[in-house]
Design a protein around this motif. Structure first.
Motif, mmCIF file in Angstrom:
data_model
loop_
_atom_site.group_PDB
_atom_site.id
_atom_site.type_symbol
_atom_site.label_atom_id
_atom_site.label_comp_id
_atom_site.label_asym_id
_atom_site.label_seq_id
_atom_site.Cartn_x
_atom_site.Cartn_y
_atom_site.Cartn_z
ATOM 1 N N THR A 238 0.836 -1.201 0.000
ATOM 2 C CA THR A 238 0.000 0.000 0.000
ATOM 3 C C THR A 238 0.867 1.245 0.000
ATOM 4 O O THR A 238 2.053 1.192 0.320
ATOM 5 N N PHE A 239 0.283 2.350 -0.424
ATOM 6 C CA PHE A 239 0.935 3.655 -0.286
ATOM 7 C C PHE A 239 -0.132 4.711 -0.060
ATOM 8 O O PHE A 239 -1.336 4.401 -0.074
ATOM 9 N N LEU A 240 0.276 5.952 0.143
ATOM 10 C CA LEU A 240 -0.651 7.045 0.418
ATOM 11 C C LEU A 240 -0.713 8.008 -0.759
ATOM 12 O O LEU A 240 0.241 8.146 -1.518
ATOM 13 N N THR A 241 -1.833 8.706 -0.871
ATOM 14 C CA THR A 241 -1.950 9.822 -1.813
ATOM 15 C C THR A 241 -2.078 11.122 -1.024
ATOM 16 O O THR A 241 -2.548 11.121 0.120
ATOM 17 N N ALA A 242 -1.660 12.224 -1.639
ATOM 18 C CA ALA A 242 -1.730 13.525 -0.956
ATOM 19 C C ALA A 242 -1.760 14.647 -1.985
ATOM 20 O O ALA A 242 -1.070 14.573 -3.012
ATOM 21 N N ASN A 243 -2.540 15.676 -1.708
ATOM 22 C CA ASN A 243 -2.504 16.897 -2.512
ATOM 23 C C ASN A 243 -1.292 17.713 -2.090
ATOM 24 O O ASN A 243 -1.104 17.976 -0.893
ATOM 25 N N VAL A 244 -0.483 18.113 -3.071
ATOM 26 C CA VAL A 244 0.787 18.764 -2.756
ATOM 27 C C VAL A 244 1.022 19.961 -3.683
ATOM 28 O O VAL A 244 0.790 19.881 -4.889
ATOM 29 N N VAL A 245 1.479 21.062 -3.094
ATOM 30 C CA VAL A 245 1.943 22.230 -3.844
ATOM 31 C C VAL A 245 3.256 22.676 -3.220
ATOM 32 O O VAL A 245 3.312 22.963 -2.021
ATOM 33 N N VAL A 246 4.313 22.717 -4.024
ATOM 34 C CA VAL A 246 5.627 23.137 -3.542
ATOM 35 C C VAL A 246 6.130 24.269 -4.441
ATOM 36 O O VAL A 246 6.009 24.203 -5.667
ATOM 37 N N ALA A 247 6.664 25.299 -3.825
ATOM 38 C CA ALA A 247 7.252 26.424 -4.553
ATOM 39 C C ALA A 247 8.474 26.900 -3.786
ATOM 40 O O ALA A 247 8.747 26.442 -2.674
ATOM 41 N N GLU A 248 9.209 27.854 -4.377
ATOM 42 C CA GLU A 248 10.431 28.346 -3.736
ATOM 43 C C GLU A 248 10.153 28.948 -2.367
ATOM 44 O O GLU A 248 10.985 28.888 -1.463
ATOM 45 N N THR A 249 8.981 29.543 -2.185
ATOM 46 C CA THR A 249 8.602 30.126 -0.902
ATOM 47 C C THR A 249 7.235 29.614 -0.480
ATOM 48 O O THR A 249 6.420 29.201 -1.306
ATOM 49 N N ALA A 250 6.993 29.659 0.814
ATOM 50 C CA ALA A 250 5.696 29.227 1.336
ATOM 51 C C ALA A 250 4.575 30.121 0.815
ATOM 52 O O ALA A 250 3.470 29.648 0.532
ATOM 53 N N ALA A 251 4.852 31.422 0.648
ATOM 54 C CA ALA A 251 3.833 32.349 0.154
ATOM 55 C C ALA A 251 3.436 32.011 -1.276
ATOM 56 O O ALA A 251 2.248 32.033 -1.628
ATOM 57 N N GLU A 252 4.435 31.702 -2.116
ATOM 58 C CA GLU A 252 4.131 31.335 -3.504
ATOM 59 C C GLU A 252 3.359 30.027 -3.556
ATOM 60 O O GLU A 252 2.414 29.883 -4.340
ATOM 61 N N ALA A 253 3.721 29.070 -2.728
ATOM 62 C CA ALA A 253 2.990 27.806 -2.688
ATOM 63 C C ALA A 253 1.535 28.037 -2.269
ATOM 64 O O ALA A 253 0.610 27.435 -2.826
ATOM 65 N N SER A 254 1.317 28.923 -1.306
ATOM 66 C CA SER A 254 -0.036 29.220 -0.844
ATOM 67 C C SER A 254 -0.879 29.818 -1.965
ATOM 68 O O SER A 254 -2.040 29.440 -2.157
ATOM 69 N N ASP A 255 -0.286 30.747 -2.715
ATOM 70 C CA ASP A 255 -1.001 31.347 -3.847
ATOM 71 C C ASP A 255 -1.311 30.291 -4.909
ATOM 72 O O ASP A 255 -2.400 30.265 -5.488
ATOM 73 N N ARG A 256 -0.336 29.433 -5.178
ATOM 74 C CA ARG A 256 -0.515 28.406 -6.211
ATOM 75 C C ARG A 256 -1.597 27.390 -5.832
ATOM 76 O O ARG A 256 -2.246 26.813 -6.704
ATOM 77 N N ALA A 257 -1.786 27.172 -4.547
ATOM 78 C CA ALA A 257 -2.789 26.200 -4.093
ATOM 79 C C ALA A 257 -4.217 26.732 -4.168
ATOM 80 O O ALA A 257 -5.175 25.950 -4.240
ATOM 81 N N LEU A 258 -4.379 28.048 -4.165
ATOM 82 C CA LEU A 258 -5.708 28.643 -3.992
ATOM 83 C C LEU A 258 -6.716 28.266 -5.083
ATOM 84 O O LEU A 258 -7.881 27.967 -4.750
ATOM 85 N N PRO A 259 -6.381 28.271 -6.386
ATOM 86 C CA PRO A 259 -7.406 27.906 -7.378
ATOM 87 C C PRO A 259 -8.009 26.523 -7.149
ATOM 88 O O PRO A 259 -9.234 26.354 -7.237
ATOM 89 N N GLN A 260 -7.184 25.530 -6.837
ATOM 90 C CA GLN A 260 -7.709 24.191 -6.615
ATOM 91 C C GLN A 260 -8.481 24.101 -5.299
ATOM 92 O O GLN A 260 -9.502 23.415 -5.209
ATOM 93 N N LEU A 261 -8.027 24.799 -4.281
ATOM 94 C CA LEU A 261 -8.763 24.824 -3.016
ATOM 95 C C LEU A 261 -10.161 25.401 -3.212
ATOM 96 O O LEU A 261 -11.147 24.883 -2.688
ATOM 97 N N ARG A 262 -10.239 26.472 -3.979
ATOM 98 C CA ARG A 262 -11.552 27.093 -4.221
ATOM 99 C C ARG A 262 -12.446 26.175 -5.056
ATOM 100 O O ARG A 262 -13.661 26.092 -4.826
ATOM 101 N N ALA A 263 -11.854 25.459 -6.002
ATOM 102 C CA ALA A 263 -12.642 24.527 -6.812
ATOM 103 C C ALA A 263 -13.194 23.389 -5.953
ATOM 104 O O ALA A 263 -14.351 22.987 -6.104
ATOM 105 N N MET A 264 -12.363 22.852 -5.056
ATOM 106 C CA MET A 264 -12.827 21.784 -4.182
ATOM 107 C C MET A 264 -13.904 22.273 -3.220
ATOM 108 O O MET A 264 -14.852 21.545 -2.905
ATOM 109 N N ALA A 265 -13.783 23.520 -2.758
ATOM 110 C CA ALA A 265 -14.816 24.078 -1.884
ATOM 111 C C ALA A 265 -16.145 24.191 -2.639
ATOM 112 O O ALA A 265 -17.208 23.875 -2.082
ATOM 113 N N ARG A 266 -16.099 24.624 -3.903
ATOM 114 C CA ARG A 266 -17.344 24.699 -4.693
ATOM 115 C C ARG A 266 -17.967 23.323 -4.853
ATOM 116 O O ARG A 266 -19.189 23.163 -4.762
ATOM 117 N N LEU A 267 -17.119 22.313 -5.111
ATOM 118 C CA LEU A 267 -17.638 20.955 -5.276
ATOM 119 C C LEU A 267 -18.347 20.484 -4.013
ATOM 120 O O LEU A 267 -19.458 19.940 -4.073
#
Length: 352
Positions: A228-257
């Motif tokens: 077995t193994f695990l799955t995970a949603n992941v966003v990595v960028a040079e900075t934590a702030a950039e990663a947070s911005d990059r994650a937002l479109p998918q987070l908002r889409a999942m919230a709508r769903l």
């Protein structure tokens, strides 16, 4: 867990504003080639239907395309939603894929619909494939038909009728059972199959499912030990702030769903940042952020290692859900590519 953490990729082929389906598929093929070069273990395509932001409708077609453009990485489905398809068709498709890419094909099977009730009815219009209660039987049928010896059907006349997914198989794809419930864990254990819990979609019940799978596992010839193994949603960028911005479109889409709101293509990062506040959506997004892995390379790698150690696995399949900026090429996904690059380097260096 071994000292080395293996990484894999789950791709839903996201579609954002300004992209065509062709653009999105080309971006994913580039991502598969990159994962191959970086040493990722496997690259799986999901099955979802009639969703404006998801182009992964036909895993066998996408697997064939990815196999043709890669050299060593395993390619597969995460997963084929079996009640939507006749078992013989699935067996034939994946036998053909195994012939195209010997030793590199995974057949992940699930029993969820992959869409809404209307689309489910259209997918199952032929009737017998919709018998979800026969899911275990259909898995057994696929395993038999994929084997080099094939399966035998006993007709009402009493005559035996041989069935093979391909005329002269020398090997078969690896079959995995996917799920997010106790049922799937118990069934995988009973059948002696590798198992993956859909942690990227719902982390609820993960510990219990893995315990049920491991404690109830019945060794099979192909798999004497539970896998077995695990799955995970992941966003990595040079900075934590950039990663947070990059994650937002998918987070908002999942919230709508999850709020049963109309679905649409993914927003660009600029559109997501400029969107008005929504208390219901923000609450869901905050909860998802706590479960997703979003951050700079070192922090993300450390979190993945903690996740793997906590659940006793040595592989994690990441769903790289980084969004795109408005000025980035439509036929590429720089944020997702950078996630794979930074993560591979950080996990590799942390293992040294």
């Amino acid at each position: 867990m071994t000292a080395t953490l293996s990484l894999s990729v789950l791709d839903l082929i996201p579609v954002r504003n300004g992209q065509t389906s062709g653009d999105a598929v080309r971006a994913s093929m580039a991502l598969a080639r990159l994962a191959d070069r970086l040493g990722y273990a496997r690259y799986w395509f999901a099955e979802h239907h009639n969703m404006p932001s998801v182009a992964s409708t036909t895993p066998p077609v996408l697997i064939a395309a990815a196999a043709a453009q890669t050299e060593r990485i395993r390619v597969g489905s995460g997963g084929v939603m079996l009640p939507n398809h006749a078992p013989l068709v699935v067996a034939e498709q994946f036998a053909a894929l195994e012939a195209l890419a010997p030793g590199r094909v995974d057949l992940g099977l699930g029993r969820a619909p992959g869409s809404d009730p209307v689309i489910t009815q259209l997918l199952r219009i032929s009737g017998p494939t919709a018998d979800v209660d026969r899911f275990p039987d259909h898995i057994a049928d696929i395993l038999a038909m994929l084997s080099p010896d094939g399966a035998t059907l006993r007709l009402t006349s009493g005559r035996e009728y041989p069935i093979q997914a391909t005329p002269a198989a020398s090997a078969a794809p690896t079959v995995w059972l996917l799920g997010s419930s106790d049922y799937s864990a118990r069934l995988a254990a009973e059948l002696g199959l590798p198992y993956v819990f859909a942690n990227h979609f719902s982390g609820e019940g993960l510990e219990r499912a893995l315990e049920l799978y491991r404690t109830g596992y019945r060794p099979s010839e192909a798999h004497p030990e539970p896998v077995t193994f695990l799955t995970a949603n992941v966003v990595v960028a040079e900075t934590a702030a950039e990663a947070s911005d990059r994650a937002l479109p998918q987070l908002r889409a999942m919230a709508r769903l999850r709020l049963n709101r109309p679905m649409r293509p993914l927003e660009t990062i600029e559109e997501a940042l400029a969107a008005p506040a929504d208390s219901d959506g923000e609450e869901l997004i905050a909860a998802m952020r706590r479960r997703w892995i979003i951050g700079a390379p070192g922090d993300a790698a450390a979190e993945l290692r903690r996740l793997a150690e906590r659940h006793g696995v040595d592989e994690i399949m990441v769903s790289p859900v980084a969004g795109a900026r408005a000025d980035e090429p439509a036929d590429a996904s720089p944020g997702r590519e950078r996630t794979l690059e930074l993560l591979a380097a950080a996990v590799g260096s942390s293992a040294e």
